[in-house]
Design an enzyme around this catalytic site. Structure first.
Site, PDB file in Angstrom:
ATOM      1  N   GLU A 188       0.231  -0.942   1.194  1.00 58.16           N
ATOM      2  CA  GLU A 188       0.986  -2.170   2.156  1.00 58.16           C
ATOM      3  C   GLU A 188       1.362  -1.361   3.153  1.00 58.16           C
ATOM      4  O   GLU A 188       2.414  -0.441   3.054  1.00 58.16           O
ATOM      5  CB  GLU A 188       1.678  -3.022   1.490  1.00 58.16           C
ATOM      6  N   GLU A 200       3.893   0.459  16.103  1.00 60.38           N
ATOM      7  CA  GLU A 200       5.032  -0.262  15.600  1.00 60.38           C
ATOM      8  C   GLU A 200       6.296   0.620  15.684  1.00 60.38           C
ATOM      9  O   GLU A 200       6.514   1.725  15.557  1.00 60.38           O
ATOM     10  CB  GLU A 200       4.851  -0.198  13.969  1.00 60.38           C
ATOM     11  N   CYS A 208       7.644  -4.802   7.652  1.00 62.88           N
ATOM     12  CA  CYS A 208       6.367  -4.280   8.259  1.00 62.88           C
ATOM     13  C   CYS A 208       5.729  -5.540   8.858  1.00 62.88           C
ATOM     14  O   CYS A 208       4.819  -5.508   9.685  1.00 62.88           O
ATOM     15  CB  CYS A 208       5.557  -3.826   7.172  1.00 62.88           C
ATOM     16  N   LYS A 210       8.771   6.141  -7.564  1.00 59.23           N
ATOM     17  CA  LYS A 210       9.593   6.982  -6.830  1.00 59.23           C
ATOM     18  C   LYS A 210      10.134   6.049  -5.679  1.00 59.23           C
ATOM     19  O   LYS A 210       9.340   5.719  -4.711  1.00 59.23           O
ATOM     20  CB  LYS A 210       8.785   8.077  -6.126  1.00 59.23           C
TER      21      LYS A 210
HETATM   22  P1  ADP Z   1       8.976   5.974   7.096  1.00 58.17           P
HETATM   23  O1  ADP Z   1       8.334   6.728   7.848  1.00 58.17           O
HETATM   24  O2  ADP Z   1       9.199   4.708   7.612  1.00 58.17           O
HETATM   25  O3  ADP Z   1      10.415   6.696   6.428  1.00 58.17           O
HETATM   26  P2  ADP Z   1       7.161   6.639   5.018  1.00 58.17           P
HETATM   27  O4  ADP Z   1       5.884   6.209   4.936  1.00 58.17           O
HETATM   28  O5  ADP Z   1       7.495   7.931   5.362  1.00 58.17           O
HETATM   29  O6  ADP Z   1       7.897   5.501   5.749  1.00 58.17           O
HETATM   30  O7  ADP Z   1       7.910   6.332   3.714  1.00 58.17           O
HETATM   31  C1  ADP Z   1       7.639   5.371   2.505  1.00 58.17           C
HETATM   32  C2  ADP Z   1       7.585   5.958   1.422  1.00 58.17           C
HETATM   33  O8  ADP Z   1       6.664   7.088   1.169  1.00 58.17           O
HETATM   34  C3  ADP Z   1       8.823   6.867   0.986  1.00 58.17           C
HETATM   35  O9  ADP Z   1       9.009   6.709  -0.614  1.00 58.17           O
HETATM   36  C4  ADP Z   1       8.609   8.267   1.089  1.00 58.17           C
HETATM   37  O10 ADP Z   1       9.292   9.285   0.375  1.00 58.17           O
HETATM   38  C5  ADP Z   1       7.113   8.429   0.640  1.00 58.17           C
HETATM   39  N1  ADP Z   1       6.477   9.303   1.384  1.00 58.17           N
HETATM   40  C6  ADP Z   1       6.755  10.251   2.481  1.00 58.17           C
HETATM   41  N2  ADP Z   1       5.681  11.068   2.883  1.00 58.17           N
HETATM   42  C7  ADP Z   1       4.808  11.022   1.739  1.00 58.17           C
HETATM   43  C8  ADP Z   1       3.742  11.646   1.344  1.00 58.17           C
HETATM   44  N3  ADP Z   1       3.404  12.812   2.080  1.00 58.17           N
HETATM   45  N4  ADP Z   1       3.137  11.481   0.272  1.00 58.17           N
HETATM   46  C9  ADP Z   1       3.649  10.740  -0.544  1.00 58.17           C
HETATM   47  N5  ADP Z   1       4.843   9.963  -0.306  1.00 58.17           N
HETATM   48  C10 ADP Z   1       5.455  10.060   0.938  1.00 58.17           C
END
Ligand code: ADP
Length: 508
Positions: free
Chosen positions: A276, A409, A310, A200
């Site tokens: 990560e 961060e 990161c 995804k």
């Molecule tokens: P940012 O806050 O920098 O956008 P995220 O950690 O939210 O970074 O996003 C990184 C990835 O994790 C994206 O592919 C996002 O769709 C996914 N993501 C965000 N929230 C969830 C969740 N609750 N469960 C699984 N994947 C998630």
């Protein structure tokens, strides 16, 4: 519809990119077929340089993830993938690398339009690293070996050996900062080791992964081996993390979501997890360093990819007696950076990825000012750009240890410069963080350099350099920057499991 505005803003966009964005990006890859979301819903991605809609992609969710997992399971257990020899898998990965290279310009433009990064940098950094990643793991496909174990069973002769088998169906959740590269870090090794995948991409930047899916089918990787589901984190991402039939989830993203992924794995089927996550990396410059090199290094450490790394060197520690020399050089460098749309080949720094990210970074800028830190350059959006998610390269001084800008961060082009007196003090300050992804030391004294490298609690330490990456060199976190190592031989541990086989050879 997005297309007309993109065409007028960027007449130079590659014709294949136009065609892809104006239609093919509306489908995702499940079981070798290009399909819409089961719900029929789509979502819009935006060009962060213009704030205009860019493309529509399927809003996949739980039902689509279920379909993708069923396809991946079928491909793993009974499909063509187990019958593919390691040599054939290696050749497919190599061919995939060749095809990505041949379509490199399209990929560079897709990354720029979706993420905002300068196309000139995507061409020389992101895309070649992606190609190398697949070539490197193409080589590993034929080298995933077990061992024979010298066991000691009284009175019995035994042959004991291990097999390194694929973990199974793997869910991979990708961030938006290096969309294609992060997909490559995860896919190359997973496929080399014989796993099947549900990937995804981030909702902000799904385009390059979908285009990659087209090349994956073109090289003959069988249906169901790689499934690409686009969708939001809280729906599609969460469905992957909690799926009962996914054997492992690999996640790159925020530490906050990393916690959710582990909880979901624990509450569902105890799937293996590798993470990560975020960072707040110390970049340490001693007075005896080559200061010209170190000043440029300090700038690149924080400004590469607009600070949306990161491992960004966001805490710059400078030895007290050269602090007043080095910080002005960093400021001078910061003020020369040309901001603009990534599609302009003369741009050094593009916009941040999204409105949300812009709000986040600018709220840190406000917090820094309110807490009493001093802005020596930047501190706001650049005046000359009234559209797009731009933030000027920013240097804070007079930063106190408990300030939000030093502890959290930011993920933007914002660095805190802090003076220090001696190696012990800076080692303690450098390690005073919940994160541990990377660190750097600039000095000509090899003893000091290696002592610091040993003492810093980080998964990567760079000495007299920063942001060095290679498909062969492991990368990953200490502490809340995550666990598991991507790249290099180390990543095979994440994508294989060991089976021990005992064979009775009769009495001794
Ligand atoms: P940012 O806050 O920098 O956008 P995220 O950690 O939210 O970074 O996003 C990184 C990835 O994790 C994206 O592919 C996002 O769709 C996914 N993501 C965000 N929230 C969830 C969740 N609750 N469960 C699984 N994947 C998630």
């Amino acid at each position: 519809m997005a297309q007309p505005s993109m065409q007028s803003a960027y007449p130079e966009v590659h014709s294949e990119v136009r065609k892809f964005i104006s239609g093919r990006s509306r489908r995702m890859l499940i079981d070798g077929k290009w399909v819409e979301a089961a719900s029929g819903k789509t979502f819009t991605t935006y060009d962060p340089a213009t704030e205009e809609p860019l493309a529509e992609v399927p809003a996949g969710d739980k039902e689509d993830v279920d379909r993708a997992v069923r396809a991946a399971r079928k491909a793993l257990e009974s499909g063509a993938w187990p019958r593919t020899t390691p040599s054939e898998r290696g050749r497919m990965l190599w061919k995939l690398a060749d095809l990505i290279e041949a379509h490199g310009e399209e990929f560079a433009q897709l990354e720029t339009l979706d993420n905002g990064k300068p196309v000139a940098i995507a061409r020389v950094a992101d895309i070649p690293l992606v190609v190398d990643q697949f070539r490197y793991y193409a080589g590993w496909a034929t080298k995933v070996e077990g061992e024979t174990i010298p066991v000691s069973i009284p009175g019995q002769r035994m042959l004991c050996y291990t097999r390194r088998e694929p973990v199974g169906v793997v869910g991979q959740i990708i961030p938006w900062n290096f969309p294609l590269l992060m997909a490559a870090w995860k896919l190359g090794v997973a496929l080399a080791c014989g796993n099947t995948v549900v990937l995804k991409p981030a909702e902000q930047t799904p385009l390059s992964a979908l285009r990659l899916g087209e090349l994956i089918t073109e090289v003959g990787i069988p249906p169901g081996v790689v499934n690409i589901v686009t969708g939001l984190g809280e729906t599609a991402g969460a469905a992957i993390a909690s799926h009962p039939d996914i054997d492992k989830v690999a996640f790159t993203g925020s530490t906050e979501v990393g916690h959710l992924i582990m909880q979901a794995a624990g509450k569902s089927n105890l799937k293996r997890v590798s993470l990560e996550l975020g960072g707040k990396s110390p970049n340490i410059i001693f007075a005896d360093a080559d200061l010209d090199q170190a000043a440029v290094g300090a700038a690149n450490a924080i400004y590469f990819n607009h600070g949306q790394c990161c491992c960004a060197g966001s805490r710059l520690f400078v030895e007290q007696n050269v602090y007043d020399k080095l910080v002005p050089r960093l400021v001078e460098y910061s003020e020369k950076i040309k901001l603009g749309p990534g599609m302009d080949p003369s741009t050094d720094m593009g916009p941040l990825v999204s409105s949300e990210q812009y709000q986040r970074v600018t709220s840190f800028l406000k917090a820094g000012k309110n807490e009493g830190a001093k802005v020596v350059t930047g501190g706001d959006r650049p005046k000359q750009l009234d559209k797009g998610y731009f933030v000027a390269p920013t240097v804070f001084t007079d930063v106190k240890p408990d300030m939000k800008i030093l502890r959290e961060e930011i993920f933007g082009p914002v660095v805190c410069a802090i003076p220090f007196k001696d190696p012990n003090e800076v080692l303690a300050a450098g390690n005073d963080t919940e994160y541990g992804l990377a660190a750097a030391v600039w000095t000509k004294d090899i003893q000091k350099a290696h002592r610091l490298a040993e003492g810093l609690k980080a998964g990567t330490v760079w000495i007299n350099c920063y942001n060095m990456f290679d498909a062969a060199a492991p990368f990953g976190g200490y502490k809340q920057s995550g666990f598991g190592r991507e790249m290099g031989k180390a990543a095979l541990e994440l994508y294989t499991q060991i089976k021990t086989v005992w064979v009775n050879l009769g009495e001794a």
